[in-house]
Motif scaffolding. Structure first.
Motif, mmCIF file in Angstrom:
data_model
loop_
_atom_site.group_PDB
_atom_site.id
_atom_site.type_symbol
_atom_site.label_atom_id
_atom_site.label_comp_id
_atom_site.label_asym_id
_atom_site.label_seq_id
_atom_site.Cartn_x
_atom_site.Cartn_y
_atom_site.Cartn_z
ATOM 1 N N ALA A 65 -30.414 15.602 25.258
ATOM 2 C CA ALA A 65 -29.102 16.233 25.429
ATOM 3 C C ALA A 65 -28.707 17.013 24.175
ATOM 4 C CB ALA A 65 -28.044 15.179 25.758
ATOM 5 N N ALA A 66 -28.958 16.439 23.001
ATOM 6 C CA ALA A 66 -28.626 17.112 21.742
ATOM 7 C C ALA A 66 -29.459 18.369 21.555
ATOM 8 C CB ALA A 66 -28.814 16.151 20.570
ATOM 9 N N ALA A 67 -30.741 18.299 21.847
ATOM 10 C CA ALA A 67 -31.611 19.472 21.707
ATOM 11 C C ALA A 67 -31.187 20.577 22.672
ATOM 12 C CB ALA A 67 -33.069 19.077 21.952
ATOM 13 N N ASP A 68 -30.871 20.203 23.906
ATOM 14 C CA ASP A 68 -30.408 21.194 24.886
ATOM 15 C C ASP A 68 -29.104 21.842 24.417
ATOM 16 O OD1 ASP A 68 -32.586 20.551 26.452
ATOM 17 O OD2 ASP A 68 -31.425 19.379 27.916
ATOM 18 N N PHE A 69 -28.190 21.036 23.880
ATOM 19 C CA PHE A 69 -26.921 21.553 23.356
ATOM 20 C C PHE A 69 -27.185 22.562 22.238
ATOM 21 C CE2 PHE A 69 -23.602 21.594 20.198
ATOM 22 C CZ PHE A 69 -22.446 21.738 20.936
ATOM 23 N N ARG A 70 -28.043 22.198 21.293
ATOM 24 C CA ARG A 70 -28.332 23.095 20.166
ATOM 25 C C ARG A 70 -28.901 24.423 20.644
ATOM 26 N NH1 ARG A 70 -30.951 18.454 18.346
ATOM 27 N NH2 ARG A 70 -29.530 17.159 17.149
ATOM 28 N N THR A 71 -29.749 24.379 21.646
ATOM 29 C CA THR A 71 -30.338 25.604 22.188
ATOM 30 C C THR A 71 -29.271 26.463 22.873
ATOM 31 O OG1 THR A 71 -32.468 24.520 22.513
ATOM 32 C CG2 THR A 71 -32.050 26.505 23.817
ATOM 33 N N VAL A 82 -21.633 12.631 15.562
ATOM 34 C CA VAL A 82 -22.384 13.327 16.614
ATOM 35 C C VAL A 82 -22.273 14.833 16.428
ATOM 36 C CG1 VAL A 82 -22.510 13.770 19.105
ATOM 37 C CG2 VAL A 82 -22.236 11.430 18.259
ATOM 38 N N PHE A 83 -21.067 15.313 16.133
ATOM 39 C CA PHE A 83 -20.875 16.754 15.961
ATOM 40 C C PHE A 83 -21.768 17.302 14.847
ATOM 41 C CE2 PHE A 83 -18.388 20.488 14.451
ATOM 42 C CZ PHE A 83 -18.561 21.258 15.590
ATOM 43 N N THR A 84 -21.824 16.621 13.733
ATOM 44 C CA THR A 84 -22.684 17.096 12.640
ATOM 45 C C THR A 84 -24.157 16.932 12.999
ATOM 46 O OG1 THR A 84 -22.439 15.000 11.445
ATOM 47 C CG2 THR A 84 -20.946 16.773 10.842
ATOM 48 N N ASP A 85 -24.495 15.903 13.770
ATOM 49 C CA ASP A 85 -25.878 15.749 14.225
ATOM 50 C C ASP A 85 -26.286 16.904 15.141
ATOM 51 O OD1 ASP A 85 -28.382 14.298 14.512
ATOM 52 O OD2 ASP A 85 -27.716 13.776 16.536
ATOM 53 N N LEU A 86 -25.322 17.428 15.883
ATOM 54 C CA LEU A 86 -25.599 18.566 16.773
ATOM 55 C C LEU A 86 -25.751 19.879 15.999
ATOM 56 C CD1 LEU A 86 -23.100 17.744 19.652
ATOM 57 C CD2 LEU A 86 -25.599 17.543 19.707
ATOM 58 N N GLY A 87 -25.391 19.856 14.726
ATOM 59 C CA GLY A 87 -25.497 21.071 13.922
ATOM 60 C C GLY A 87 -24.159 21.712 13.634
ATOM 61 N N GLY A 88 -23.083 21.102 14.075
ATOM 62 C CA GLY A 88 -21.757 21.644 13.833
ATOM 63 C C GLY A 88 -21.245 21.289 12.445
ATOM 64 N N SER A 121 -22.098 3.083 20.767
ATOM 65 C CA SER A 121 -23.310 3.528 20.086
ATOM 66 C C SER A 121 -23.943 4.667 20.854
ATOM 67 C CB SER A 121 -24.266 2.343 19.931
ATOM 68 O OG SER A 121 -24.630 1.845 21.208
ATOM 69 N N ILE A 122 -25.132 4.477 21.310
ATOM 70 C CA ILE A 122 -25.919 5.563 21.873
ATOM 71 C C ILE A 122 -25.301 6.112 23.162
ATOM 72 C CG2 ILE A 122 -27.525 4.074 23.156
ATOM 73 C CD1 ILE A 122 -28.319 7.320 21.230
ATOM 74 N N TYR A 123 -24.697 5.257 23.981
ATOM 75 C CA TYR A 123 -24.096 5.748 25.222
ATOM 76 C C TYR A 123 -22.842 6.576 24.937
ATOM 77 C CZ TYR A 123 -27.401 2.483 27.242
ATOM 78 O OH TYR A 123 -28.554 1.818 27.568
ATOM 79 N N SER A 124 -22.054 6.131 23.981
ATOM 80 C CA SER A 124 -20.883 6.919 23.572
ATOM 81 C C SER A 124 -21.327 8.237 22.955
ATOM 82 C CB SER A 124 -20.031 6.138 22.577
ATOM 83 O OG SER A 124 -19.454 5.012 23.188
ATOM 84 N N ALA A 125 -22.364 8.193 22.131
ATOM 85 C CA ALA A 125 -22.868 9.406 21.487
ATOM 86 C C ALA A 125 -23.342 10.413 22.531
ATOM 87 C CB ALA A 125 -23.991 9.067 20.510
ATOM 88 N N THR A 126 -24.014 9.937 23.556
ATOM 89 C CA THR A 126 -24.497 10.829 24.611
ATOM 90 C C THR A 126 -23.320 11.437 25.381
ATOM 91 O OG1 THR A 126 -26.526 9.527 24.777
ATOM 92 C CG2 THR A 126 -26.026 10.990 26.624
ATOM 93 N N GLU A 127 -22.290 10.654 25.633
ATOM 94 C CA GLU A 127 -21.088 11.181 26.292
ATOM 95 C C GLU A 127 -20.407 12.219 25.405
ATOM 96 O OE1 GLU A 127 -17.942 12.062 28.799
ATOM 97 O OE2 GLU A 127 -19.912 11.221 29.230
ATOM 98 N N LEU A 128 -20.398 12.009 24.105
ATOM 99 C CA LEU A 128 -19.807 12.991 23.191
ATOM 100 C C LEU A 128 -20.553 14.322 23.259
ATOM 101 C CD1 LEU A 128 -18.940 10.694 20.189
ATOM 102 C CD2 LEU A 128 -17.318 12.118 21.454
ATOM 103 N N VAL A 129 -21.870 14.285 23.386
ATOM 104 C CA VAL A 129 -22.633 15.535 23.533
ATOM 105 C C VAL A 129 -22.152 16.283 24.771
ATOM 106 C CG1 VAL A 129 -24.916 16.574 23.912
ATOM 107 C CG2 VAL A 129 -24.672 14.654 22.310
ATOM 108 N N THR A 130 -21.952 15.563 25.865
ATOM 109 C CA THR A 130 -21.451 16.182 27.098
ATOM 110 C C THR A 130 -20.085 16.820 26.868
ATOM 111 O OG1 THR A 130 -22.670 14.605 28.460
ATOM 112 C CG2 THR A 130 -20.801 15.718 29.506
ATOM 113 N N GLN A 131 -19.206 16.119 26.173
ATOM 114 C CA GLN A 131 -17.863 16.635 25.913
ATOM 115 C C GLN A 131 -17.893 17.833 24.956
ATOM 116 O OE1 GLN A 131 -15.184 15.644 27.653
ATOM 117 N NE2 GLN A 131 -16.618 14.321 28.764
ATOM 118 N N PHE A 132 -18.727 17.781 23.923
ATOM 119 C CA PHE A 132 -18.859 18.930 23.015
ATOM 120 C C PHE A 132 -19.441 20.138 23.754
ATOM 121 C CE2 PHE A 132 -18.744 15.812 19.406
ATOM 122 C CZ PHE A 132 -17.573 16.283 18.854
ATOM 123 N N ASP A 133 -20.314 19.878 24.714
ATOM 124 C CA ASP A 133 -20.857 20.980 25.521
ATOM 125 C C ASP A 133 -19.740 21.658 26.308
ATOM 126 O OD1 ASP A 133 -23.155 22.482 26.574
ATOM 127 O OD2 ASP A 133 -22.694 21.495 28.461
#
Length: 158
Positions: free
Chosen positions: A24-30, A65-71, A139-151
């Motif tokens: 999910a993070a890689a797809d977001f970055r792309t 999560v936001f900084t992990d995504l590159g933000g 943890s990881i499930y919340s982080a994955t949901e955050l990627v969805t919300q940042f998207d």
């Protein structure tokens, strides 16, 4: 996290969840590479009647999560960490391109009709995503949901 998963006998479950987050993070970055380089994003929490920054990437999951995504979290006129932003000082948010807003059960109540809030440029341009404050935790499930919300948020920038 790996050690905890091992202690609990959940290594496979954790590996699967981590792989889903990484994808999910890689797809977001792309998808959002151009916006990530330039967008001024603020993460705030709303607890009626006040707003607080959520800009501590050491202690808080959403900015991690936001900084992990590159933000890069926007600088907000001398405010940082978990500083408060009163409704009378919403002009502090004028330079933001987008706002990620955390609220109890994703409910911002009367804030949406507040004239001062509606004058914030990111708000008037509909570049706000409201997410359930419980994504602060976990943890990881919340982080994955955050990627969805940042998207969702970054989709408002295109």
């Amino acid at each position: 996290m790996n050690q905890l998963a091992d202690w609990l006998g959940r290594t496979d479950t954790f590996s699967t969840a981590m792989a889903a987050y990484d994808k999910a993070a890689a797809d977001f970055r792309t998808r959002h590479a151009a916006s990530l380089r330039n967008a001024r994003v603020g993460i705030l929490a709303y607890y009626d009647p006040e707003l607080s920054l959520v800009h501590d990437p050491v202690k808080l999951l959403p900015p991690q999560v936001f900084t992990d995504l590159g933000g890069q979290l926007a600088t907000i006129k001398g405010r940082s960490g978990t500083d408060k932003v009163s409704l009378e000082n919403l002009d502090l948010l004028d330079d933001l391109d987008a706002i990620f807003l955390l609220a109890p059960k994703a409910d911002i109540g009367g804030l949406d009709s507040n004239k001062l809030w509606r004058r914030v440029p990111a708000v008037s341009r509909s570049r706000v995503v409201v997410a359930d404050e419980r994504t602060y935790y976990g943890s990881i499930y919340s982080a994955t949901e955050l990627v969805t919300q940042f998207d969702k948020l970054f989709s408002t920038l295109t």
